[in-house]
Every structure is written in C-alpha cells, then in structure tokens.
Design a protein around this motif. Sequence first.
Motif, short mmCIF file in Angstrom:
data_model
loop_
_atom_site.label_atom_id
_atom_site.label_comp_id
_atom_site.label_asym_id
_atom_site.label_seq_id
_atom_site.Cartn_x
_atom_site.Cartn_y
_atom_site.Cartn_z
N UNK A 1 -4.10 -3.22 47.71
CA UNK A 1 -3.10 -3.53 48.74
C UNK A 1 -3.12 -5.03 49.06
N UNK A 2 -4.32 -5.62 49.11
CA UNK A 2 -4.44 -7.06 49.34
C UNK A 2 -3.62 -7.85 48.34
N UNK A 3 -3.79 -7.49 47.06
CA UNK A 3 -3.06 -8.22 46.01
C UNK A 3 -1.56 -7.97 46.15
N UNK A 4 -1.21 -6.70 46.42
CA UNK A 4 0.21 -6.36 46.49
C UNK A 4 0.91 -7.10 47.63
N UNK A 5 0.18 -7.34 48.72
CA UNK A 5 0.76 -8.10 49.83
C UNK A 5 1.20 -9.48 49.37
N UNK A 6 0.41 -10.08 48.47
CA UNK A 6 0.74 -11.43 48.00
C UNK A 6 1.83 -11.40 46.94
N UNK A 7 2.03 -10.24 46.28
CA UNK A 7 2.99 -10.19 45.17
C UNK A 7 4.34 -9.66 45.63
N UNK A 8 4.32 -8.55 46.36
CA UNK A 8 5.58 -7.95 46.79
C UNK A 8 6.21 -7.08 45.74
N UNK A 9 5.41 -6.60 44.78
CA UNK A 9 5.95 -5.70 43.76
C UNK A 9 4.81 -4.88 43.19
N UNK A 10 5.15 -3.67 42.69
CA UNK A 10 4.10 -2.82 42.11
C UNK A 10 4.07 -2.95 40.59
N UNK A 11 4.97 -3.76 40.05
CA UNK A 11 5.04 -3.91 38.61
C UNK A 11 3.93 -4.86 38.12
N UNK A 12 3.24 -4.47 37.05
CA UNK A 12 2.09 -5.26 36.60
C UNK A 12 2.52 -6.64 36.10
N UNK A 13 3.69 -6.70 35.44
CA UNK A 13 4.16 -8.00 34.96
C UNK A 13 4.49 -8.93 36.11
N UNK A 14 5.05 -8.36 37.21
CA UNK A 14 5.34 -9.18 38.39
C UNK A 14 4.04 -9.71 39.00
N UNK A 15 3.01 -8.86 38.98
CA UNK A 15 1.72 -9.28 39.52
C UNK A 15 1.18 -10.47 38.73
N UNK A 16 1.33 -10.40 37.40
CA UNK A 16 0.85 -11.50 36.57
C UNK A 16 1.68 -12.75 36.83
N UNK A 17 3.02 -12.57 36.90
CA UNK A 17 3.90 -13.73 37.11
C UNK A 17 3.62 -14.42 38.44
N UNK A 18 3.24 -13.63 39.45
CA UNK A 18 3.00 -14.20 40.78
C UNK A 18 1.79 -15.14 40.77
N UNK A 19 0.94 -15.05 39.72
CA UNK A 19 -0.26 -15.90 39.68
C UNK A 19 -0.02 -17.13 38.83
N UNK B 1 -9.06 -5.77 36.51
CA UNK B 1 -9.57 -6.95 37.21
C UNK B 1 -8.91 -8.21 36.69
N UNK B 2 -8.73 -8.29 35.34
CA UNK B 2 -8.11 -9.47 34.76
C UNK B 2 -6.67 -9.61 35.21
N UNK B 3 -5.95 -8.49 35.32
CA UNK B 3 -4.54 -8.57 35.70
C UNK B 3 -4.40 -8.86 37.19
N UNK B 4 -5.23 -8.23 38.01
CA UNK B 4 -5.08 -8.40 39.45
C UNK B 4 -5.56 -9.77 39.92
N UNK B 5 -6.64 -10.28 39.32
CA UNK B 5 -7.26 -11.48 39.88
C UNK B 5 -7.28 -12.68 38.94
N UNK B 6 -7.30 -12.44 37.63
CA UNK B 6 -7.49 -13.56 36.71
C UNK B 6 -6.22 -13.93 35.96
N UNK B 7 -5.07 -13.51 36.49
CA UNK B 7 -3.84 -13.98 35.88
C UNK B 7 -3.41 -13.30 34.60
#
Lengths: 210, 332
Positions: free
Chosen positions: B161-179, B248-254
């Motif tokens: 949830x912490x990560x999702x707050x910073x991203x605003x999307x549940x899509x994994x590619x969006x999570x990567x793009x946000x970093x 872990x790599x996708x959520x935190x390490x880009x």
Amino acid sequence: MIAHSIFFYTFSIIAVISAIMVTVSKNTVHSVFFLILDFISISCLFIMIGAEFLGMIMLIVYVGAVAVLFLFVVMMLNVAQQKNQWFASQESSGHIPVGLIISTIIFFELIIVIGGWKYKPDLFDINNSLNTFNVSNTHALGQILYTDYIHVFQLSGMILLVAMIGAIVLTFRKREGVKKQSYLKQISRERSEGVQVLEVETNKGVKIDD
Amino acid sequence: MEYLNIVFQEIYKILFLLVPVLVSVAMIVWLDRRVWAFVQKRQGPNVVGPFGLLQSLADALKYIFKEIIIPSSSNKVIFILAPIVTMTLALVAWAVIPFSATQVLADINVGILYLFAVSSLGVYGIIMGGWASNSKYPFLGAIRSAAQMVSYEVSIGVIIINVLLCVGSLNLNDIVEAQKNLWFVIPLFPMFVIFFISALAETNRPPFDLPEAEAELVAGYQTEYSGMMYAMFWLGEYANILLMCAMGAILFLGGWMSPIEIYPFTLVPGAIWLILKILLLFVLFALVKAIVPRYRYDQLMRLGWKVFLPLSLTWVVMTASYLFYFNLLPTN
C-alpha cells in the motif's frame, strides 16, 4: 465469444459442484478445500465480467481467511472421531428438521428480495459511461466508495473491528502456571549477570552459591 | 484455424517464459549452496560440470529415478495434489512480471494484487501436504507455516500500500515507470528492509524456516515426501523465492529500469537489469541463510504482529499525509 462461454460454463459448473461438495462431503477438511476451490472459481467469474479488482480482493480476503478456517477446523473438531460419531449414528438427526425450516425461510427471503429488486434508473448509464470516461474498474470503485458511500464503508469497517475484538475477548483466557519468556528481560540481560569468572585452585575446587 | 494460431502463439509465449524460469531455479539452487558454502569457508558443490554448475541437474536426475512413496494412511488425493499446487502457484505468478515496457505475458490492471493473491495462496500447498501426510511432524510444520505466512502477509500487504500510494496504479509497469527519477528504495528505505524480512518469512527461508526446522520437526511438511514429489516442493519453493525477489526488485529497485539513464546503460535490455536486480536480492537471501540463527517461534510471531505491522501501518499514515500536504498525490 465461444471461448468466453466455454470458460464461463466451466468456472460456474466447478463453482456450483464445489459449493455442493462443501456441504455434502463427510470430511470437514475436504469441505474446507472445496470452499477454496469455490472461491477461486467465483473470483475467475468476477474477472470474466471485467471486475478484476473484486476478483483479486475475493482471492486475497476470502481464500486467505479459509486458511484460518482450516486451523479452526483442525483445532476445534476431531475429524476422525467426528466421522464415526455424527455420521454413522442415526440418533443425532434431530438437527435436520430445524435446519430444513431455517434454510427454507432463508431461501424464500432471498427470492422475495431478488424478485422485488429495483435497479436505480441511472445505473445503466453509469455502466456505459465508464468506458467514455476511460477510468479503470479500480478507480471507479474507489471514487464511489470514498465519496458517496464513505459513512457506510467506515461503519462496516467498525463492525468488522468490533467482531474481531469480540472474537479475541471470547477466546482469550489467562492460564495459571504457564512458563513464559519475557522478551524484554532476555534482551536486557548482560554478561555480568549471567557469567561468573572464578579462580579455581588445584585439588580444592570451588564453592558456588546458588 | 485462426483460433488455433492464437492458442499456439500463447503457448509459445508461456513456454518462452516458463522454461527460463525453471532453468534459473535450478541455477539459483546452485548459487544458494555456493554462497552458503563461501560464507562458511567451504567449497560447496564444485564437482559436476564447470564450477559445479550442473549439480542441480544431477540432483534432478536423481530425484526423477527415486521411488515415490505414498504413506498408506495418508489422504492420497490431497497428498499428491500438494506439491502440484505449490509448483503451479509459484510458476503462475510469473505471468504478470514485466521484463520491459512491452515484454510482459499478461499486462493486467491489477498486476500487484494478482502477485499478492498468488503468493498468499502458496500457503495451501504446505497446509495440504502437512495435513494429508497424516503424521505428527508434517502436521506441526503445516500449522506453523499457516500461522507464519498469514502473519507476514499482512505486513507485506501494508508495505505494498505504501508503494501504491506513491504510484497511483496497480499495474506493475506503471509502478516501474513511476520510479524513473527515484527508486522507491530511497524514500521508503525502512519499508524495503521490512519487505525483505517479511519476504524471508513468507518463503520459509532461514532464519524463519520453522515449518521445516530440521532440528525439531525432521523436515516439517516435507517429511513424508520422496522422489519427484519432494523435488516439486523444492522447485516451487525456490521459484517462490525468485518471485519474491522479483517483487522486491519491481516495487523498490525500479524493475527493468537501468540504474542510470545515460547512453551506454540504456542500450542494455530491461530484462538483463531485472535479472541483475533479482540476483542481487537473491544473494542477500542466501547470505542471510548463512549468517543468522533460527528464530524461536514466539519471537517470530512477536516480530510479525507487534513490530512490523504497527511500523508499516504508521509508515502508511506518514506517506499518505506527506503526499497529501505537499500535494504530491498521483492523479489520473
């Protein structure tokens, strides 16, 4: 379209059969596993109608909760013993009429509710406008849940919290004579309290006071 | 005919993903044993093939030719299903892992929820195996792992949830793009540490390997398994570990992003970066196995419920209020 209906019927048949097996199977642990199968196929159906968020939440919340249910089954019921007693003997069938009456009442209540269901006239418009606004399922759900229905949402959360605390209060009991390790005591122990270094003279030994 | 074409194309894609995953699982077992050995000043497996690289292959061959023993008092259907469930769930989750902006098998909207759901289903393989064996040690192992995995899932969910707050999307590619500008490991570093430790507990790795604690429970839930069925448990377990590393790599390490966006680095394909990040996390996993003693059971529960859960919940509130007051909440 054909593939769609093939998948739909496969999942729904599995869901119905496993739902029946939950109640029919004699082994309680088997019922638990059938319940998992039921939840999984229902979440697949959710995903098929485009409600992917609901489907995933279904998997996480319900299927995760079944793991705890499994623990309860194993903890509270003796499965092997129960198989012999409840199902082999004919005497305990006094529950059946009561159960039948209650389930008939619930069944008719459901029919009345579903039969008298009136859809909000603008519901269909909302359903169509989702595509034009180009928002995903999850976004749309969040926008409604945290604005129009915030009070209901918070209230249901509070009810769940009360139920959780109630369950803890009911099952928690203080037992006497249980040996417990105090975490704080263990990590605040120092070398000087635990170890004593003594000079030992040969052939005399040493006296340790306890 | 067109239908068949589509089906074959999908099967080809799935095989192209699964075969490398399975091969890398075999290699990762070797790496795990080597790292473990080097920490303890041993050599580790170094005989079969160059540097012992083919050790896992030899092990697999041995498992295939061993007899599968099914205990007579076990619940046979569930007993056989358990390793299959473990392995299937571990492999199925790889469908949503993005290897680059376009290289992903299923680019679904709720990718992170899917990953979380599949990893939370993983406990059933262990419960089924432990219960169906109808024997004391496997059963104790199954009960322990049920309690343990449910507890640590909670904190993993809150960290997500912490990560999702910073991203605003549940899509994994969006999570990567946000970093793109800043990996989340920097602003959310405490969460990364908690995620790493919870991942250890979620995959039953030391120091949280109580479900299979060999000193107390023989081999925990795997005690009654032999031959190929044991190997499937083992494959599923390592595939799960790799999956947690990927998460872990996708959520935190880009994810598949290159660490520096300068010319020579951007030429390297995203898959290579992702694999390097997964390997980095895995080596950390292996090091932890070698240097940390096993937790006691009550300590494990205490850590999950009384330390990690309050900490990560507080962090959610802090992240949310920070984003809110500085007007940084992602909107789309």
